[in-house]
Design a protein around this motif. Structure first.
Motif, PDB file in Angstrom:
ATOM      1  N   VAL A 135     -25.701  43.047  -5.568  1.00  0.00           N
ATOM      2  CA  VAL A 135     -26.607  44.198  -5.621  1.00  0.00           C
ATOM      3  C   VAL A 135     -26.789  44.803  -4.231  1.00  0.00           C
ATOM      4  O   VAL A 135     -26.712  46.025  -4.058  1.00  0.00           O
ATOM      5  CB  VAL A 135     -27.969  43.806  -6.241  1.00  0.00           C
ATOM      6  CG1 VAL A 135     -28.996  44.920  -6.087  1.00  0.00           C
ATOM      7  CG2 VAL A 135     -27.799  43.437  -7.711  1.00  0.00           C
ATOM      8  N   SER A 136     -27.017  43.957  -3.229  1.00  0.00           N
ATOM      9  CA  SER A 136     -27.243  44.488  -1.883  1.00  0.00           C
ATOM     10  C   SER A 136     -25.991  45.176  -1.336  1.00  0.00           C
ATOM     11  O   SER A 136     -26.089  46.236  -0.708  1.00  0.00           O
ATOM     12  CB  SER A 136     -27.745  43.393  -0.937  1.00  0.00           C
ATOM     13  OG  SER A 136     -26.797  42.363  -0.797  1.00  0.00           O
ATOM     14  N   LEU A 137     -24.815  44.607  -1.589  1.00  0.00           N
ATOM     15  CA  LEU A 137     -23.577  45.259  -1.151  1.00  0.00           C
ATOM     16  C   LEU A 137     -23.370  46.588  -1.875  1.00  0.00           C
ATOM     17  O   LEU A 137     -22.927  47.572  -1.271  1.00  0.00           O
ATOM     18  CB  LEU A 137     -22.372  44.348  -1.380  1.00  0.00           C
ATOM     19  CG  LEU A 137     -22.252  43.138  -0.467  1.00  0.00           C
ATOM     20  CD1 LEU A 137     -21.120  42.231  -0.927  1.00  0.00           C
ATOM     21  CD2 LEU A 137     -22.068  43.548   0.987  1.00  0.00           C
ATOM     22  N   ASP A 138     -23.709  46.615  -3.154  1.00  0.00           N
ATOM     23  CA  ASP A 138     -23.558  47.840  -3.936  1.00  0.00           C
ATOM     24  C   ASP A 138     -24.506  48.933  -3.437  1.00  0.00           C
ATOM     25  O   ASP A 138     -24.161  50.114  -3.462  1.00  0.00           O
ATOM     26  CB  ASP A 138     -23.811  47.549  -5.415  1.00  0.00           C
ATOM     27  CG  ASP A 138     -23.395  48.705  -6.300  1.00  0.00           C
ATOM     28  OD1 ASP A 138     -22.312  49.284  -6.077  1.00  0.00           O
ATOM     29  OD2 ASP A 138     -24.173  49.047  -7.223  1.00  0.00           O
TER      30      ASP A 138
ATOM     31  N   GLU B 238     -25.846  35.009  -5.676  1.00  0.00           N
ATOM     32  CA  GLU B 238     -24.647  35.803  -5.921  1.00  0.00           C
ATOM     33  C   GLU B 238     -25.023  37.203  -6.395  1.00  0.00           C
ATOM     34  O   GLU B 238     -24.442  38.199  -5.945  1.00  0.00           O
ATOM     35  CB  GLU B 238     -23.769  35.109  -6.966  1.00  0.00           C
ATOM     36  CG  GLU B 238     -22.445  35.808  -7.188  1.00  0.00           C
ATOM     37  CD  GLU B 238     -21.555  35.059  -8.164  1.00  0.00           C
ATOM     38  OE1 GLU B 238     -20.849  35.751  -8.919  1.00  0.00           O
ATOM     39  OE2 GLU B 238     -21.561  33.818  -8.169  1.00  0.00           O
ATOM     40  N   GLU B 239     -26.014  37.291  -7.279  1.00  0.00           N
ATOM     41  CA  GLU B 239     -26.480  38.597  -7.744  1.00  0.00           C
ATOM     42  C   GLU B 239     -27.099  39.404  -6.597  1.00  0.00           C
ATOM     43  O   GLU B 239     -26.873  40.610  -6.482  1.00  0.00           O
ATOM     44  CB  GLU B 239     -27.509  38.421  -8.867  1.00  0.00           C
ATOM     45  CG  GLU B 239     -26.912  37.866 -10.140  1.00  0.00           C
ATOM     46  CD  GLU B 239     -27.958  37.394 -11.144  1.00  0.00           C
ATOM     47  OE1 GLU B 239     -27.661  37.473 -12.351  1.00  0.00           O
ATOM     48  OE2 GLU B 239     -29.056  36.944 -10.729  1.00  0.00           O
TER      49      GLU B 239
ATOM     50  N   LYS C 137     -12.425  44.115   0.590  1.00  0.00           N
ATOM     51  CA  LYS C 137     -11.594  42.931   0.371  1.00  0.00           C
ATOM     52  C   LYS C 137     -12.235  41.668   0.941  1.00  0.00           C
ATOM     53  O   LYS C 137     -12.022  40.581   0.450  1.00  0.00           O
ATOM     54  CB  LYS C 137     -10.212  43.151   0.995  1.00  0.00           C
ATOM     55  CG  LYS C 137      -9.426  44.256   0.313  1.00  0.00           C
ATOM     56  CD  LYS C 137      -8.136  44.561   1.057  1.00  0.00           C
ATOM     57  CE  LYS C 137      -7.357  45.670   0.432  1.00  0.00           C
ATOM     58  NZ  LYS C 137      -7.948  46.968   0.532  1.00  0.00           N
ATOM     59  N   ASN C 138     -13.017  41.819   1.987  1.00  0.00           N
ATOM     60  CA  ASN C 138     -13.624  40.675   2.663  1.00  0.00           C
ATOM     61  C   ASN C 138     -15.148  40.741   2.490  1.00  0.00           C
ATOM     62  O   ASN C 138     -15.854  41.319   3.298  1.00  0.00           O
ATOM     63  CB  ASN C 138     -13.231  40.702   4.149  1.00  0.00           C
ATOM     64  CG  ASN C 138     -13.693  39.473   4.888  1.00  0.00           C
ATOM     65  OD1 ASN C 138     -14.595  38.768   4.461  1.00  0.00           O
ATOM     66  ND2 ASN C 138     -13.074  39.217   6.031  1.00  0.00           N
ATOM     67  N   TYR C 139     -15.640  40.124   1.404  1.00  0.00           N
ATOM     68  CA  TYR C 139     -17.066  40.211   1.083  1.00  0.00           C
ATOM     69  C   TYR C 139     -17.938  39.464   2.089  1.00  0.00           C
ATOM     70  O   TYR C 139     -19.051  39.907   2.390  1.00  0.00           O
ATOM     71  CB  TYR C 139     -17.334  39.708  -0.343  1.00  0.00           C
ATOM     72  CG  TYR C 139     -16.883  40.696  -1.385  1.00  0.00           C
ATOM     73  CD1 TYR C 139     -17.643  41.828  -1.665  1.00  0.00           C
ATOM     74  CD2 TYR C 139     -15.694  40.521  -2.071  1.00  0.00           C
ATOM     75  CE1 TYR C 139     -17.227  42.757  -2.601  1.00  0.00           C
ATOM     76  CE2 TYR C 139     -15.261  41.451  -3.015  1.00  0.00           C
ATOM     77  CZ  TYR C 139     -16.038  42.556  -3.273  1.00  0.00           C
ATOM     78  OH  TYR C 139     -15.627  43.484  -4.194  1.00  0.00           O
ATOM     79  N   GLU C 140     -17.445  38.368   2.606  1.00  0.00           N
ATOM     80  CA  GLU C 140     -18.221  37.642   3.631  1.00  0.00           C
ATOM     81  C   GLU C 140     -18.458  38.517   4.846  1.00  0.00           C
ATOM     82  O   GLU C 140     -19.571  38.590   5.369  1.00  0.00           O
ATOM     83  CB  GLU C 140     -17.500  36.353   4.052  1.00  0.00           C
ATOM     84  CG  GLU C 140     -18.000  35.137   3.322  1.00  0.00           C
ATOM     85  CD  GLU C 140     -17.385  33.867   3.892  1.00  0.00           C
ATOM     86  OE1 GLU C 140     -17.477  33.644   5.117  1.00  0.00           O
ATOM     87  OE2 GLU C 140     -16.814  33.116   3.085  1.00  0.00           O
ATOM     88  N   LYS C 141     -17.425  39.177   5.294  1.00  0.00           N
ATOM     89  CA  LYS C 141     -17.536  40.067   6.452  1.00  0.00           C
ATOM     90  C   LYS C 141     -18.420  41.277   6.111  1.00  0.00           C
ATOM     91  O   LYS C 141     -19.190  41.743   6.945  1.00  0.00           O
ATOM     92  CB  LYS C 141     -16.145  40.516   6.885  1.00  0.00           C
ATOM     93  CG  LYS C 141     -16.121  41.230   8.179  1.00  0.00           C
ATOM     94  CD  LYS C 141     -16.273  40.279   9.323  1.00  0.00           C
ATOM     95  CE  LYS C 141     -15.687  40.893  10.572  1.00  0.00           C
ATOM     96  NZ  LYS C 141     -15.685  39.999  11.691  1.00  0.00           N
TER      97      LYS C 141
END
Length: 186
Positions: free
Chosen positions: A45-48, A40-41, A58-62
């Protein structure tokens, strides 16, 4: 048709600005391999790192799927091209990768912020040069992983250069499996 390297990602018809430079993507890959972070971290971190403003997503999976697509240079289903064993490590091997990429691009990538896809295109050209140290290291790693016999000169090279040929692996098998499930092959 000429396709321009993407500098933004669309998720559910919303455009998101991304960090598309090689340094950001290498930081993401480093994050994927960080055994001190849980999955999860790693995702957060990678998305940030990748998206300029993850608070709007809104769609973190996507968003993870699109990030992975980008890192794979637009290949929709790159899983079939991946081997079942690790042959290289971006962090460990960067000093071997940088000189031939510099030669291919004609400038020092350490001084530039270049698009990830441009960097990967140059990286892929390394393998067309039979005199490339990194290519030689990968050939030896591949033979070792497959249990093939090394030639006499390869054995000698291996003995003298174990520190650059042997991969350091900080992830436990369980962590590797979880990272693979979440991010694909890392």
């Amino acid at each position: 048709m000429i396709i321009k390297n993407p500098t933004e990602i669309y998720i559910d018809d919303t455009c998101y600005k991304i960090r598309y430079d090689m340094w950001s993507i290498l930081d993401i890959i480093k994050c994927f391999n960080d055994y001190e972070l849980n999955n999860e971290e790693k995702a957060i971190v990678s998305l940030d790192i990748f998206y300029y403003d993850i608070s709007k997503i809104k769609n973190y999976e996507k968003a993870i799927e699109k990030m992975h697509w980008f890192i794979d240079c637009g290949n929709e289903n790159n899983q079939s091209n991946k081997s079942s064993y690790k042959l290289m490590d971006w962090e460990q091997d960067f000093d071997l990768i940088k000189p031939p990429v510099n030669r291919i691009l004609g400038y020092d990538i350490g001084d530039k912020s270049i698009h990830w896809w441009t960097f990967i295109s140059a990286y892929m050209e390394i393998f067309s040069n039979e005199n490339c140290l990194f290519g030689h290291v990968l050939d030896i790693r591949k033979k070792i992983k497959k249990g093939k016999k090394l030639e006499k000169h390869e054995k000698e090279f291996y003995r003298e250069n174990k520190d650059i040929i042997d991969l350091k692996n900080p992830l436990t098998p369980q962590q590797k499996e979880e990272a693979k499930r979440l991010f694909g092959e890392v």
